[in-house]
Design an enzyme around this catalytic site. Structure first.
Site, PDB file in Angstrom:
ATOM      1  N   THR A   1      24.101 -30.618 -42.118  1.00  0.00           N
ATOM      2  CA  THR A   1      23.718 -31.264 -43.373  1.00  0.00           C
ATOM      3  C   THR A   1      24.785 -32.215 -43.875  1.00  0.00           C
ATOM      4  O   THR A   1      24.473 -33.239 -44.488  1.00  0.00           O
ATOM      5  CB  THR A   1      23.422 -30.195 -44.438  1.00  0.00           C
ATOM      6  OG1 THR A   1      22.297 -29.417 -44.018  1.00  0.00           O
ATOM      7  CG2 THR A   1      23.117 -30.811 -45.791  1.00  0.00           C
TER       8      THR A   1
ATOM      9  N   SER B   1      22.572 -27.214 -37.179  1.00  0.00           N
ATOM     10  CA  SER B   1      23.342 -26.068 -36.669  1.00  0.00           C
ATOM     11  C   SER B   1      22.462 -24.972 -36.082  1.00  0.00           C
ATOM     12  O   SER B   1      22.952 -24.104 -35.361  1.00  0.00           O
ATOM     13  CB  SER B   1      24.239 -25.486 -37.764  1.00  0.00           C
ATOM     14  OG  SER B   1      23.495 -24.838 -38.772  1.00  0.00           O
TER      15      SER B   1
ATOM     16  N   THR C   1      25.507 -25.516 -42.078  1.00  0.00           N
ATOM     17  CA  THR C   1      25.819 -24.252 -42.749  1.00  0.00           C
ATOM     18  C   THR C   1      25.043 -23.048 -42.219  1.00  0.00           C
ATOM     19  O   THR C   1      25.488 -21.916 -42.371  1.00  0.00           O
ATOM     20  CB  THR C   1      25.564 -24.365 -44.261  1.00  0.00           C
ATOM     21  OG1 THR C   1      24.175 -24.664 -44.485  1.00  0.00           O
ATOM     22  CG2 THR C   1      26.439 -25.441 -44.882  1.00  0.00           C
ATOM     23  N   ASP C   2      23.883 -23.267 -41.602  1.00  0.00           N
ATOM     24  CA  ASP C   2      23.038 -22.134 -41.237  1.00  0.00           C
ATOM     25  C   ASP C   2      23.706 -21.199 -40.242  1.00  0.00           C
ATOM     26  O   ASP C   2      23.490 -19.979 -40.275  1.00  0.00           O
ATOM     27  CB  ASP C   2      21.696 -22.616 -40.682  1.00  0.00           C
ATOM     28  CG  ASP C   2      20.772 -23.137 -41.770  1.00  0.00           C
ATOM     29  OD1 ASP C   2      21.036 -22.856 -42.958  1.00  0.00           O
ATOM     30  OD2 ASP C   2      19.789 -23.828 -41.446  1.00  0.00           O
TER      31      ASP C   2
END
EC number: 3.5.1.1
Length: 336
Positions: A22, A68, A101-102
């Protein structure tokens, strides 16, 4: 080798390795949703951060540019080996990894266990794309570079910087689906805070990391396959059979303190004869898993300590690169 652009000899030389996410995403101007992750290259990302060149000399490299959720073990091996290679250069002082971030917490823990340098390695990302109003990526990247350039960060292992917080790669977890302060370490707390470009350390992780671990991924093309089984009421124990067909190890995201039904206990016992270790973790997201005499009847059933299921999977996979002995794997989970 990477060429260092040392414009200012008084500043530290920091290498940014980009993987997408992101933080490099773009979408409709002002909006925080329906964007494409990994759309900006690392040069555009660096150029978007004001005054970055005032805190460090920056060099960068694009390792990948993906969401990710599309990060693979191949990416992990490439990233860790690249850091290990570049860190041998005397003119490199630290690293920043930009990441979605995931799965950021998984990559951070893998690097914490496999990177072989005392030089700072900082992982960061963003919850809002670069085109959103009040995008959080520029500040996270700025503070990550500042932390990587600070002498206090040496020997601290892989760390995560997010929303003014500093977290250990081992303990950090994503805890929110959309807020900008989406990361913390639950019971175990943060290592400290970033205020602009200054770190304030308050805690320290005592678990072995980086140069003090026994894991060496040099030359590895893949890692042993480890799967995660999620337990819930009336969960079919045949799930374990299915996953065991494809896996060299298994992590169970159990209820409460890593518990599961008598039918699942029976299946775990059966895997002992097949040489498949099973780690008990918890779906709760916090707490510690210790030996349970009712469940750990099988020598292959191993308490996962404080590791979340996704991180227990990483440690078990790395453990299996070294040993198949159940007692040794238990020792590894107690140590790391």
């Amino acid at each position: 080798m990477i060429l260092i652009n040392s414009k200012n000899s008084e500043l530290k030389n920091i290498v940014i390795l980009a993987t997408g996410g992101t933080i490099a995403g773009t979408g409709i101007a002002g909006k925080t949703t329906n964007y494409k992750a990994g759309n900006l290259d690392i040069k555009s990302l660096v150029d978007s951060v004001p005054s970055l060149d005032e805190i460090a000399n920056i060099s960068y490299q694009q390792i990948a540019n993906v969401d990710s959720n599309d990060i693979t073990i191949d990416h992990w091996l490439t990233l860790a080996n690249r850091i290990n290679e570049i860190s041998k250069q005397s003119d490199v002082d630290g690293f920043v990894i930009t990441h979605g971030t995931d799965t950021l917490e998984e990559t951070a823990y893998f690097l914490d266990l496999t990177v072989k340098t005392n030089k700072p390695v900082i992982v960061t990302g963003a919850m809002r794309p670069s085109t959103a109003t009040s995008a959080d990526g520029p500040l996270n990247l700025y503070q990550s570079v500042a932390l990587a350039a600070n002498d206090l960060s040496k020997g601290q292992g892989c760390m995560v910087v997010f929303a003014d917080g500093i977290y250990s790669g081992r303990n950090v977890q994503k805890v929110n689906t959309f807020k900008t302060n989406a990361f913390n370490s639950i019971d175990l707390g943060c290592l400290g805070y970033m205020r602009d470009n200054i770190p304030y350390f308050l805690n320290k992780s005592i678990k072995p990391h980086t140069v003090d671990t026994e894991f060496d991924i040099f030359g590895l093309k893949e890692l042993p396959q480890v799967s995660i089984a999620y337990f819930n009421i009336d969960a079919d124990p045949l799930i374990i059979d299915y996953l065991a067909q494809k896996s060299e190890g298994l992590v169970i995201a159990g209820a409460g303190c890593g518990t599961f039904s008598s039918a699942w206990i029976k299946k775990v016992k059966e895997l002992e004869t097949k040489g498949i270790p099973v780690v008990r973790s918890s779906r709760t997201g916090s707490g510690i898993i210790l030996k349970d005499y009712a469940i750990d009847k099988s020598t292959n059933c191993i308490p996962g300590n404080t590791l979340a299921p996704s991180k227990a999977r990483i440690l078990l996979s790395l453990a299996l690169t070294k040993t198949r002995d159940y007692s040794e794997i238990k020792r590894i989970f107690e140590e790391y």
